[in-house]
Design a protein around this motif. Structure first.
Motif, PDB file in Angstrom:
ATOM      1  N   ALA A 102      19.680  53.611  56.001  1.00  0.00           N
ATOM      2  CA  ALA A 102      20.956  53.748  56.071  1.00  0.00           C
ATOM      3  C   ALA A 102      21.594  52.604  56.397  1.00  0.00           C
ATOM      4  O   ALA A 102      22.887  51.921  56.548  1.00  0.00           O
ATOM      5  N   VAL A 103      21.135  51.838  57.263  1.00  0.00           N
ATOM      6  CA  VAL A 103      21.979  50.141  57.692  1.00  0.00           C
ATOM      7  C   VAL A 103      22.102  49.820  55.701  1.00  0.00           C
ATOM      8  O   VAL A 103      22.875  49.265  55.603  1.00  0.00           O
ATOM      9  N   MET A 104      21.161  49.368  54.919  1.00  0.00           N
ATOM     10  CA  MET A 104      21.719  49.387  53.934  1.00  0.00           C
ATOM     11  C   MET A 104      22.032  49.487  52.843  1.00  0.00           C
ATOM     12  O   MET A 104      23.189  49.148  52.515  1.00  0.00           O
ATOM     13  N   ALA A 105      22.538  51.188  52.770  1.00  0.00           N
ATOM     14  CA  ALA A 105      23.624  51.913  52.445  1.00  0.00           C
ATOM     15  C   ALA A 105      25.246  51.286  52.885  1.00  0.00           C
ATOM     16  O   ALA A 105      25.759  51.939  52.178  1.00  0.00           O
ATOM     17  N   ALA A 106      25.036  51.144  54.382  1.00  0.00           N
ATOM     18  CA  ALA A 106      26.455  51.275  54.385  1.00  0.00           C
ATOM     19  C   ALA A 106      27.128  49.592  54.211  1.00  0.00           C
ATOM     20  O   ALA A 106      28.116  49.289  54.592  1.00  0.00           O
ATOM     21  N   VAL A 107      26.202  48.293  53.662  1.00  0.00           N
ATOM     22  CA  VAL A 107      26.552  47.979  52.841  1.00  0.00           C
ATOM     23  C   VAL A 107      27.662  48.279  52.529  1.00  0.00           C
ATOM     24  O   VAL A 107      28.387  46.736  51.911  1.00  0.00           O
ATOM     25  N   VAL A 108      27.196  48.722  51.513  1.00  0.00           N
ATOM     26  CA  VAL A 108      28.423  48.740  50.500  1.00  0.00           C
ATOM     27  C   VAL A 108      29.685  49.018  50.982  1.00  0.00           C
ATOM     28  O   VAL A 108      31.008  48.553  50.400  1.00  0.00           O
ATOM     29  N   PRO A 109      30.062  50.168  51.925  1.00  0.00           N
ATOM     30  CA  PRO A 109      31.726  50.314  52.332  1.00  0.00           C
ATOM     31  C   PRO A 109      32.153  49.162  53.018  1.00  0.00           C
ATOM     32  O   PRO A 109      33.032  48.852  53.467  1.00  0.00           O
ATOM     33  N   CYS A 110      30.814  48.202  54.370  1.00  0.00           N
ATOM     34  CA  CYS A 110      31.448  47.055  54.869  1.00  0.00           C
ATOM     35  C   CYS A 110      31.710  46.198  53.856  1.00  0.00           C
ATOM     36  O   CYS A 110      32.759  45.174  54.708  1.00  0.00           O
ATOM     37  N   VAL A 111      31.408  46.097  52.653  1.00  0.00           N
ATOM     38  CA  VAL A 111      31.789  44.973  51.276  1.00  0.00           C
ATOM     39  C   VAL A 111      33.623  44.867  51.089  1.00  0.00           C
ATOM     40  O   VAL A 111      34.306  44.302  51.060  1.00  0.00           O
ATOM     41  N   ALA A 112      33.685  46.345  51.170  1.00  0.00           N
ATOM     42  CA  ALA A 112      35.120  47.360  51.113  1.00  0.00           C
ATOM     43  C   ALA A 112      35.669  45.986  52.120  1.00  0.00           C
ATOM     44  O   ALA A 112      36.854  45.331  52.127  1.00  0.00           O
ATOM     45  N   PHE A 113      35.327  46.716  52.963  1.00  0.00           N
ATOM     46  CA  PHE A 113      36.375  46.590  54.656  1.00  0.00           C
ATOM     47  C   PHE A 113      36.536  44.852  54.514  1.00  0.00           C
ATOM     48  O   PHE A 113      37.989  44.889  55.145  1.00  0.00           O
ATOM     49  N   TYR A 114      36.263  44.013  53.676  1.00  0.00           N
ATOM     50  CA  TYR A 114      36.144  42.534  53.382  1.00  0.00           C
ATOM     51  C   TYR A 114      36.880  41.767  52.723  1.00  0.00           C
ATOM     52  O   TYR A 114      37.771  41.308  53.211  1.00  0.00           O
ATOM     53  N   THR A 115      37.363  42.959  51.495  1.00  0.00           N
ATOM     54  CA  THR A 115      38.727  42.782  50.320  1.00  0.00           C
ATOM     55  C   THR A 115      39.815  41.888  51.031  1.00  0.00           C
ATOM     56  O   THR A 115      39.944  42.749  52.016  1.00  0.00           O
ATOM     57  N   GLY A 116      40.351  40.959  49.985  1.00  0.00           N
ATOM     58  CA  GLY A 116      41.745  40.469  50.821  1.00  0.00           C
ATOM     59  C   GLY A 116      40.793  39.481  51.507  1.00  0.00           C
ATOM     60  O   GLY A 116      42.111  38.185  51.503  1.00  0.00           O
ATOM     61  N   ALA A 117      40.149  38.580  51.872  1.00  0.00           N
ATOM     62  CA  ALA A 117      40.014  36.793  51.703  1.00  0.00           C
ATOM     63  C   ALA A 117      40.185  36.320  50.862  1.00  0.00           C
ATOM     64  O   ALA A 117      40.976  34.832  51.096  1.00  0.00           O
ATOM     65  N   GLU A 118      40.344  37.049  49.612  1.00  0.00           N
ATOM     66  CA  GLU A 118      40.642  36.082  48.950  1.00  0.00           C
ATOM     67  C   GLU A 118      42.227  35.760  48.256  1.00  0.00           C
ATOM     68  O   GLU A 118      42.470  34.638  46.798  1.00  0.00           O
ATOM     69  N   ILE A 119      42.956  36.564  48.799  1.00  0.00           N
ATOM     70  CA  ILE A 119      44.235  36.937  48.920  1.00  0.00           C
ATOM     71  C   ILE A 119      45.267  34.631  49.338  1.00  0.00           C
ATOM     72  O   ILE A 119      46.051  34.728  48.810  1.00  0.00           O
ATOM     73  N   VAL A 120      44.198  34.299  49.738  1.00  0.00           N
ATOM     74  CA  VAL A 120      44.940  33.077  49.710  1.00  0.00           C
ATOM     75  C   VAL A 120      44.482  32.050  49.324  1.00  0.00           C
ATOM     76  O   VAL A 120      45.533  31.298  48.432  1.00  0.00           O
ATOM     77  N   THR A 121      43.140  32.114  48.342  1.00  0.00           N
ATOM     78  CA  THR A 121      43.736  31.537  46.855  1.00  0.00           C
ATOM     79  C   THR A 121      44.635  31.885  45.579  1.00  0.00           C
ATOM     80  O   THR A 121      44.727  30.971  44.935  1.00  0.00           O
ATOM     81  N   ILE A 122      44.961  33.724  45.799  1.00  0.00           N
ATOM     82  CA  ILE A 122      46.617  33.544  45.217  1.00  0.00           C
ATOM     83  C   ILE A 122      47.489  33.269  45.434  1.00  0.00           C
ATOM     84  O   ILE A 122      48.231  32.412  45.007  1.00  0.00           O
ATOM     85  N   ALA A 123      47.556  33.006  46.964  1.00  0.00           N
ATOM     86  CA  ALA A 123      48.856  32.213  47.056  1.00  0.00           C
ATOM     87  C   ALA A 123      48.646  30.662  47.538  1.00  0.00           C
ATOM     88  O   ALA A 123      50.026  29.913  48.071  1.00  0.00           O
ATOM     89  N   ALA A 124      47.498  29.969  46.563  1.00  0.00           N
ATOM     90  CA  ALA A 124      47.784  28.835  46.653  1.00  0.00           C
ATOM     91  C   ALA A 124      48.620  28.267  45.893  1.00  0.00           C
ATOM     92  O   ALA A 124      49.395  26.877  46.210  1.00  0.00           O
ATOM     93  N   ALA A 125      49.133  28.883  44.562  1.00  0.00           N
ATOM     94  CA  ALA A 125      49.939  28.076  43.775  1.00  0.00           C
ATOM     95  C   ALA A 125      51.270  28.074  44.597  1.00  0.00           C
ATOM     96  O   ALA A 125      52.174  27.036  44.014  1.00  0.00           O
ATOM     97  N   GLU A 126      51.741  28.752  45.528  1.00  0.00           N
ATOM     98  CA  GLU A 126      52.990  28.591  46.559  1.00  0.00           C
ATOM     99  C   GLU A 126      52.640  28.101  47.413  1.00  0.00           C
ATOM    100  O   GLU A 126      53.094  27.989  48.148  1.00  0.00           O
ATOM    101  N   ALA A 127      51.872  27.050  47.761  1.00  0.00           N
ATOM    102  CA  ALA A 127      51.528  26.775  48.761  1.00  0.00           C
ATOM    103  C   ALA A 127      52.170  24.370  48.832  1.00  0.00           C
ATOM    104  O   ALA A 127      51.878  24.705  47.492  1.00  0.00           O
ATOM    105  N   GLU A 128      52.789  24.304  49.861  1.00  0.00           N
ATOM    106  CA  GLU A 128      52.820  23.164  50.066  1.00  0.00           C
ATOM    107  C   GLU A 128      51.663  22.109  49.900  1.00  0.00           C
ATOM    108  O   GLU A 128      51.604  21.340  48.809  1.00  0.00           O
ATOM    109  N   ASP A 129      50.641  22.565  50.262  1.00  0.00           N
ATOM    110  CA  ASP A 129      49.806  21.734  50.218  1.00  0.00           C
ATOM    111  C   ASP A 129      48.586  22.403  49.516  1.00  0.00           C
ATOM    112  O   ASP A 129      47.418  22.731  51.151  1.00  0.00           O
TER     113      ASP A 129
END
Length: 496
Positions: free
Chosen positions: A205-232
Motif C-alpha cells: 500500500a505504501v508503494m502504491a501510494a507513490v503514484v498519487p503522491c507524484v501527482a501532488f508534486y506536479t507544478g514545480a516545473e511551471i517555473v521553467t516555463i515562466a523563465a522565458a518572461e523572467a528578468e534574469d
C-alpha cells in the motif's frame, strides 16, 4: 547567443515582467496545491503513518526530474521549456505530443480548480449556484492574467505567500504539540506505531501510494516555463530549483509527519481534511473557517497558475507550427490573450458540462488527465539525457547547472518514472486513469499525423541547444519531418 536568435526576433516576444521574488514563489506555489491540504488525507487513510515514506519517495522522484529540467532551462531558457527540449531531443512528434499533453493537463486543471473553488465559496453563499461561482472565479483570474505577466506574478506571489505562512504556522504548532510545550498536549510519537504499526496496511500500500503522491508534486516545473518572461532567467531558475529540496522535505513530508504524530491515521476526520483534524485536536477555534480559507487560497493559486501555463504552452506551440498562428498575437503588454481565452473557454465549457451532467463529466475529466503529467515527466527525463550528451560535445560552457551523477542518476530517474507509470496501469485504483490518459495521448498523436500530412510546414524552429548555424537547424528540422522514426532512433541510441 545562438545563431538562430535572429529568426526568433522576427516572432512576437513575451514580456520580461517577472522578478526573482515572483519566480521563487511561483516555484513554491506550483508544488503546494489543494492536494496537500485535502488529498493527502486520502493517502494517509490508505497507507497509515508510512504515508511519510510514500511522500518521500515521490518527492525524490520530483527532485531528480526538476534537477534534470533545471539543467536544460539554465543552459537554454526558451519559450515552451520542456516542449521545446522534447522537440529538439526526440523529434517533432515527441515535441507535439508533449506540448499538447501538458496544455490539456492544465486546461482540465482550470476546470477542476474552478469547480473546487466554487464549492468552497458555496459553503458561505449556499444560495448561489455552483456554476456561477466557478465561472466568476475564472473570469476574475483570466482578467488578471490578461493584464501582464507581472500581474500574474503578483497574484501568485501573494497566493503562495499565504500558503507558505499557513504551512509554517502549522509545522510550528505541530512541533509544540509533539514536544509537549502545547497546553494539554500528548507529546511523543505514539500515534506512529500504536494503531496497527507504522505500516498497518503493508508495504504494498505504501508503494502504491507513490503514484498519487507524484501527482501532488506536479507544478514545480511551471517555473521553467515562466523563465522565458523572467528578468534574469538563469539566476531565477537556479535559485528556485535549488530550494526545491527544502520545500519538498519541509512542506510535504514535514507536514504529513506532524499529522500522523498528532492524530491517529485511521480517524475519519484525517481522510476528509488532515490539517483540520490536527487543528481540531489542538483546540484551535474556527477550524473549518480557517481551513476553508487556506484551501480556497490554494485552489485560486492553482487556477491562476493553470491559466498562465496553458497560454504560454499554446503560445510556444504556435512558434513551431504545432498550433494555429491565430494564437501567436500578443497584446501591447506582451501577453498572449487569445491563448488565455482559449484555455478559459475550455474551462467554461467543462464547468457548464458538469452543471448539466454532474459527476459523470467531473469523473471523466479527472480520469482523462490523471497520467498525462507522468507521460510528460518521462519525456522530460529522456530529453535531458539526449540534450546533455549533445551539450557535452558541442557547448559544455552552457552547462552552468548540472544533473547529479550523470548519466547514471538520469537513467535511474527514467526507470523510476517507468515504474510509477507501470504501477498506475496495474493498480485497480488508478487503472481507469491510465487508460483514459492513454486515450488522450492517442488522440494527440492522431492530431500530429493530421498536422504532418495536411498542415503547413513551420517556417522556423526554436533555437537549437547548440552553436549550430541556422542552416543546420533548418536541415535538422527537415530531417525530423521526413523521418517519423527519428524519435525512436534517438531514444534507442540514448539508452544504449
Amino acid at each position: 547567443m545562438d545563431s538562430a536568435e535572429p529568426r526568433q526576433a522576427e516572432s512576437p516576444s513575451l514580456s520580461k515582467g517577472l522578478k526573482n521574488r515572483h519566480m521563487n514563489l511561483i516555484a513554491i506555489g506550483g508544488v503546494i496545491g489543494a492536494g496537500l491540504f485535502v488529498g493527502s488525507g486520502v493517502v494517509i487513510s490508505s497507507t497509515g503513518p508510512a504515508a511519510i515514506v510514500s511522500f518521500s519517495i515521490a518527492g525524490l522522484i520530483t527532485l531528480l526530474l526538476m534537477r534534470m529540467l533545471a539543467e536544460m532551462a539554465v543552459a537554454r531558457p526558451v519559450v515552451g521549456s520542456f516542449y521545446v527540449y522534447a522537440r529538439q531531443a526526440l523529434g517533432q512528434r515527441a515535441g507535439f505530443a508533449t506540448g499538447w499533453m501538458y496544455w490539456y493537463f492544465f486546461v482540465i486543471v482550470v476546470a477542476i480548480e474552478a469547480i473546487a473553488g466554487g464549492r468552497i465559496i458555496q459553503l458561505w453563499f449556499p444560495d448561489i449556484p455552483l456554476w456561477i461561482l466557478s465561472l466568476g472565479l475564472m473570469i476574475i483570474l483570466s482578467a488578471t492574467n490578461m493584464v501582464s505577466a507581472r500581474s500574474f506574478g503578483e497574484f501568485e506571489y501573494w497566493f503562495s505567500s499565504i500558503k507558505v505562512v499557513a504551512i509554517v504556522v502549522f509545522l510550528c504548532l505541530g512541533i509544540l504539540w509533539i514536544t509537549g510545550v502545547w497546553p494539554d498536549s500528548t507529546p511523543g510519537f505514539g500515534n506512529l506505531f500504536d494503531h496497527g504499526g507504522f505500516t498497518p496496511l503493508g508495504w504494498g500500500a505504501v508503494m502504491a501510494a507513490v503514484v498519487p503522491c507524484v501527482a501532488f508534486y506536479t507544478g514545480a516545473e511551471i517555473v521553467t516555463i515562466a523563465a522565458a518572461e523572467a528578468e534574469d532567467p538563469e539566476r531565477s531558475v537556479k535559485r528556485a530549483m535549488r530550494s526545491i529540496v527544502a520545500r519538498i522535505v519541509t512542506f510535504y513530508v514535514g507536514s504529513i509527519f506532524v499529522v500522523v504524530c498528532i492524530q491517529r491515521w485511521d480517524a475519519e476526520s484525517v481522510g476528509i481534511s488532515p490539517y483540520a483534524a490536527v487543528l481540531d485536536v489542538m483546540g484551535i477555534p474556527a477550524v473549518s473557517v480557517i481551513m476553508n480559507g487556506i484551501v480556497l487560497t490554494a485552489v485560486l493559486s492553482c487556477l491562476n497558475s493553470a491559466l498562465y501555463t496553458t497560454s504560454r504552452m499554446l503560445f510556444a506551440l504556435t512558434r513551431n507550427g504545432d498550433a494555429p498562428k491565430f494564437f501567436t498575437k500578443l497584446s501591447k503588454g506582451g501577453v498572449p490573450r487569445r491563448a488565455i481565452l482559449l484555455g478559459t473557454t475550455v474551462g467554461y465549457i467543462s464547468v457548464i458540462c458538469v452543471y448539466l451532467w454532474g459527476e459523470v463529466v467531473f469523473t471523466f475529466l479527472v480520469n482523462s488527465y490523471g497520467a498525462v503529467a507522468l507521460f510528460v515527466y518521462l519525456v522530460i527525463a529522456i530529453s535531458q539525457v539526449v540534450l546533455r550528451k549533445r551539450l557535452d560535445r558541442e557547448d559544455p560552457a552552457a552547462l552552468k547547472l548540472k544533473m547529479w551523477l550523470f548519466p547514471w542518476l538520469s537513467y535511474a530517474t527514467i526507470a523510476l518514472m517507468l515504474s510509477v507509470i507501470a504501477a498506475m496501469a496495474i493498480l485497480p485504483s488508478t487503472q481507469s486513469q491510465f487508460l483514459m490518459s492513454g486515450l488522450t495521448l492517442i488522440v494527440i498523436l492522431l492530431g500530429y499525423e493530421m498536422r504532418r500530412r495536411y498542415g503547413k510546414r513551420p517556417e522556423s524552429d526554436q533555437a537549437h541547444p547548440t552553436r549550430a548555424d541556422a542552416a543546420g537547424d533548418a536541415q535538422a528540422n527537415e530531417e525530423d519531418a521526413e523521418q517519423p522514426g527519428k524519435m525512436e532512433t534517438d531514444l534507442t541510441r540514448t539508452l544504449h
